[in-house]
Scaffold this motif. Structure first.
Motif, PDB file in Angstrom:
ATOM      1  N   VAL A  27       0.844  -1.247  -0.069  1.00 33.70           N
ATOM      2  CA  VAL A  27      -0.096   0.043   0.081  1.00 33.70           C
ATOM      3  C   VAL A  27       0.721   1.404   0.025  1.00 33.70           C
ATOM      4  CG1 VAL A  27      -1.735   1.426   1.334  1.00 33.70           C
ATOM      5  CG2 VAL A  27      -1.921  -1.204   1.119  1.00 33.70           C
ATOM      6  N   LYS A  28       1.999   1.255   0.741  1.00 29.37           N
ATOM      7  CA  LYS A  28       2.884   2.421   0.841  1.00 29.37           C
ATOM      8  C   LYS A  28       3.331   2.528  -0.448  1.00 29.37           C
ATOM      9  CE  LYS A  28       6.917   4.252   3.361  1.00 29.37           C
ATOM     10  NZ  LYS A  28       8.059   3.872   4.384  1.00 29.37           N
ATOM     11  N   ILE A  29       3.952   1.553  -1.050  1.00 30.70           N
ATOM     12  CA  ILE A  29       4.372   1.803  -2.733  1.00 30.70           C
ATOM     13  C   ILE A  29       3.411   2.311  -3.502  1.00 30.70           C
ATOM     14  CG2 ILE A  29       5.328   0.621  -4.597  1.00 30.70           C
ATOM     15  CD1 ILE A  29       6.821  -1.265  -2.651  1.00 30.70           C
ATOM     16  N   VAL A  30       2.241   2.013  -3.520  1.00 29.27           N
ATOM     17  CA  VAL A  30       1.055   2.290  -4.280  1.00 29.27           C
ATOM     18  C   VAL A  30       0.798   3.775  -4.228  1.00 29.27           C
ATOM     19  CG1 VAL A  30      -1.267   2.175  -4.853  1.00 29.27           C
ATOM     20  CG2 VAL A  30       0.125   0.181  -4.581  1.00 29.27           C
ATOM     21  N   GLU A  72       6.290   2.418 -12.293  1.00 30.83           N
ATOM     22  CA  GLU A  72       7.242   2.839 -11.249  1.00 30.83           C
ATOM     23  C   GLU A  72       6.683   1.879 -10.182  1.00 30.83           C
ATOM     24  OE1 GLU A  72       8.333   6.203  -8.142  1.00 30.83           O
ATOM     25  OE2 GLU A  72       7.338   6.707  -9.831  1.00 30.83           O
ATOM     26  N   MET A  73       5.420   1.801  -9.977  1.00 27.37           N
ATOM     27  CA  MET A  73       4.667   0.843  -8.821  1.00 27.37           C
ATOM     28  C   MET A  73       5.163  -0.658  -8.944  1.00 27.37           C
ATOM     29  SD  MET A  73       0.751   0.114  -8.120  1.00 27.37           S
ATOM     30  CE  MET A  73       0.537  -0.751  -9.584  1.00 27.37           C
ATOM     31  N   GLU A  74       4.872  -0.956 -10.384  1.00 25.18           N
ATOM     32  CA  GLU A  74       5.085  -2.492 -10.813  1.00 25.18           C
ATOM     33  C   GLU A  74       6.611  -2.677 -10.388  1.00 25.18           C
ATOM     34  OE1 GLU A  74       4.372  -5.402 -14.344  1.00 25.18           O
ATOM     35  OE2 GLU A  74       4.900  -3.316 -14.678  1.00 25.18           O
ATOM     36  N   GLU A  75       7.548  -1.744 -10.877  1.00 23.16           N
ATOM     37  CA  GLU A  75       9.063  -2.192 -10.611  1.00 23.16           C
ATOM     38  C   GLU A  75       9.456  -2.155  -9.085  1.00 23.16           C
ATOM     39  OE1 GLU A  75      13.259  -0.069 -11.925  1.00 23.16           O
ATOM     40  OE2 GLU A  75      11.545   0.815 -12.434  1.00 23.16           O
ATOM     41  N   LYS A  76       8.812  -1.382  -8.462  1.00 24.04           N
ATOM     42  CA  LYS A  76       9.124  -1.361  -6.966  1.00 24.04           C
ATOM     43  C   LYS A  76       8.633  -2.533  -6.171  1.00 24.04           C
ATOM     44  CE  LYS A  76       9.246   3.804  -6.051  1.00 24.04           C
ATOM     45  NZ  LYS A  76       8.866   4.903  -5.534  1.00 24.04           N
TER      46      LYS A  76
END
Length: 513
Positions: free
Chosen positions: A464-467, A475-479
């Protein structure tokens, strides 16, 4: 209009206002001579630079002014730092306020505002005068108009520094014209004359660009030597060897082959000759020039901005330190703005009010609004602490105003904070209707669900934090892929489920006996 009032003009000269009238002629008429420059930076040496400064000290600032122009044209770093200091003034809002709350002072302030809005572009005045910061002083000629019964500035025109002479033994500068190469006396309130003096002493020695010129000289010595160094040592030395019995034609052919290798990278030589490539000089010698150039740039930043960290953090500081040093720049900006406000009030507003209301009428003030940058993230954390931990009641309208957030128009326009839902949920039952064995089984189920939620929360909280922090889907997918492929595995959840199934099996076997 009151008579026989003694006031002081832009140069501090006492002026009797009786019979004083605005000078309507344009004195600093553009001359063809203004287009040409002697280019004093050509062949600049420490001795030549010292001579230029000594001329300026004596009052003849022509070559110093021309040198300043060339330095800004030739050195990108100096131009960048000077532009930051100058342009900071142009970004400020300003307000014209009455001298007092008296009715007459309010009327005078409204008159000045009206003239400024219709007759004079005050932004252009600031553009002309802000060059005083690097050059020591700046001037602009006021073209007064009295055709409609009022004395108002029709135009304010920038005048270059090299149009003035300011002898050391004279308290006031003089304007150079085609008819008077030694300068004429400047009439009261005909020119705006803004001075900046970071050092005490005569204004001729005040320019910040004098410091920059020395750094410009040393820096470009280094660059010149660096270029020559690169030409000589940028490629390996080509050393030709010939046999002692070689003839002169053979030696000449070898020499031509070596020269062709430098430009064409090709050539032919005799079988009996040899060409050796000697390695270029080591990197340590190259770094000497690079360090000297960087040192010169750093000294320029200190002279112009008062610090270097907000310009060149590099290995010498951190972002936090740069923020602290940036506040030093705010101090400089505030000082520059205060000096500019005094010049405009005393040299533009005062004669404007004096010629139309009488010189016994005080001029309105002009103030520049210098705002300190706000750290919104830090303030938000402070507000959150006050509200959640301390329990301080806060107004919604204050929150909206504080963070410049428009309030929602209706419920459909409102965003709801993202919360972590429970992944698993056990059904609530009335356990009293079950036997003791069944109640024990339900208790095991609820315990297992609670433990599973803890494990899933540990797993999903970082997601959730990454999203929330990601700016794009990619960027979200890579992280997510990078983070969870290295850290998180479902092993703990698998172990939990295995334990729950094992406990259920044992309980079943025990109950079946």
């Amino acid at each position: 209009m009151a008579n026989n009032i003694i006031i002081y003009d832009q140069f501090g000269r006492p002026v009797n206002t009786q019979g004083l009238r605005p000078e309507k002629r344009e004195l600093a008429v553009t001359s063809i001579r203004d287009r040409w420059s002697s280019y004093p930076s050509s062949g600049l040496t420490p001795e030549k630079l010292a001579r230029i400064f000594r001329e300026a000290d004596a009052g003849y600032i022509l070559r110093q002014a021309e040198l300043f122009e060339e330095v800004l044209e030739k050195d990108g770093h100096i131009l960048s730092e000077i532009s930051k200091r100058e342009n900071a003034l142009s970004t400020l809002d300003y307000e014209i306020e009455p001298f007092s709350e008296e009715k007459r002072d309010i009327e005078v302030a409204e008159f000045v505002k009206n003239v400024i809005e219709k007759q004079v572009d005050l932004d252009e005045v600031i553009e002309a005068l802000k060059t005083a910061v690097p050059r020591g002083f700046a001037s602009a000629e006021v073209i007064w108009d009295v055709s409609e019964g009022q004395a108002v500035p029709k135009e304010v025109k920038f005048v270059e520094q090299k149009r003035f002479v300011w002898p050391w033994d004279e308290p006031y500068p003089r304007l150079i014209t085609d008819d008077a190469p030694n300068g004429i006396e400047i009439p009261p309130f005909k020119f705006l004359f803004h001075k900046y003096k970071p050092l005490s002493g005569h204004p001729n020695r005040a320019p910040i660009l004098r410091v920059c010129c020395w750094m410009f000289l040393f820096k470009h010595y280094s660059i010149k030597d660096w270029v020559a160094f690169s030409e000589v040592y940028g490629m390996p030395l080509r050393l030709g060897k010939y046999d002692p019995t070689a003839t002169e034609p053979a030696k000449e052919a070898l020499k031509q082959a070596i020269q062709q290798l430098g430009s064409d990278a090709a050539g032919i030589i005799s079988k009996d000759t040899e060409i050796e490539f000697v390695e270029a000089i080591k990197q340590a010698a190259v770094d000497v020039y690079d360090r000297l150039v960087k040192l010169s740039n750093t000294e320029v930043s200190k002279a112009v901005l008062g610090q270097t960290l907000s310009v060149e953090v590099g290995d010498r500081g951190s972002y936090a330190a740069a923020k602290v040093h940036n506040e030093v720049r705010l101090d400089l900006l505030s000082a520059d703005a205060t000096a500019m406000a005094k010049t405009i009030r005393k040299q533009l507003f005062l004669p404007l009010v004096g010629w139309n209301f009488g010189f016994d009428t005080p001029a309105p003030y002009i103030g520049f609004v210098v705002k300190k940058p706000e750290d919104k993230e830090r303030e938000a954390k402070t507000v959150s602490t006050l509200f959640k931990d301390v329990g301080v009641p806060l107004s919604k309208s204050w929150i909206y105003d504080k963070f410049n957030i428009p309030p929602p128009k209706d419920e459909e326009d409102t965003l709801v904070p993202l919360q972590m839902p429970k992944v698993l949920k056990a059904k609530t039952k009335n356990l009293k209707q079950y036997t003791a064995e069944q109640q024990s089984i339900e208790g095991l189920v609820e315990r297992a669900v609670d433990l599973a939620n803890q494990q899933m929360g540990t797993f999903l909280d970082p997601i959730v934090k990454i999203v929330l922090e990601s700016k794009s889907y990619e960027e979200m997918e890579e992280k997510i892929m990078t983070t969870f492929s290295e850290i998180y595995t479902p092993a703990e959840l698998q172990e939990l489920l295995a334990r729950a199934m094992f406990m259920a099996d044992l309980f079943g076997r025990f109950s079946a006996k």
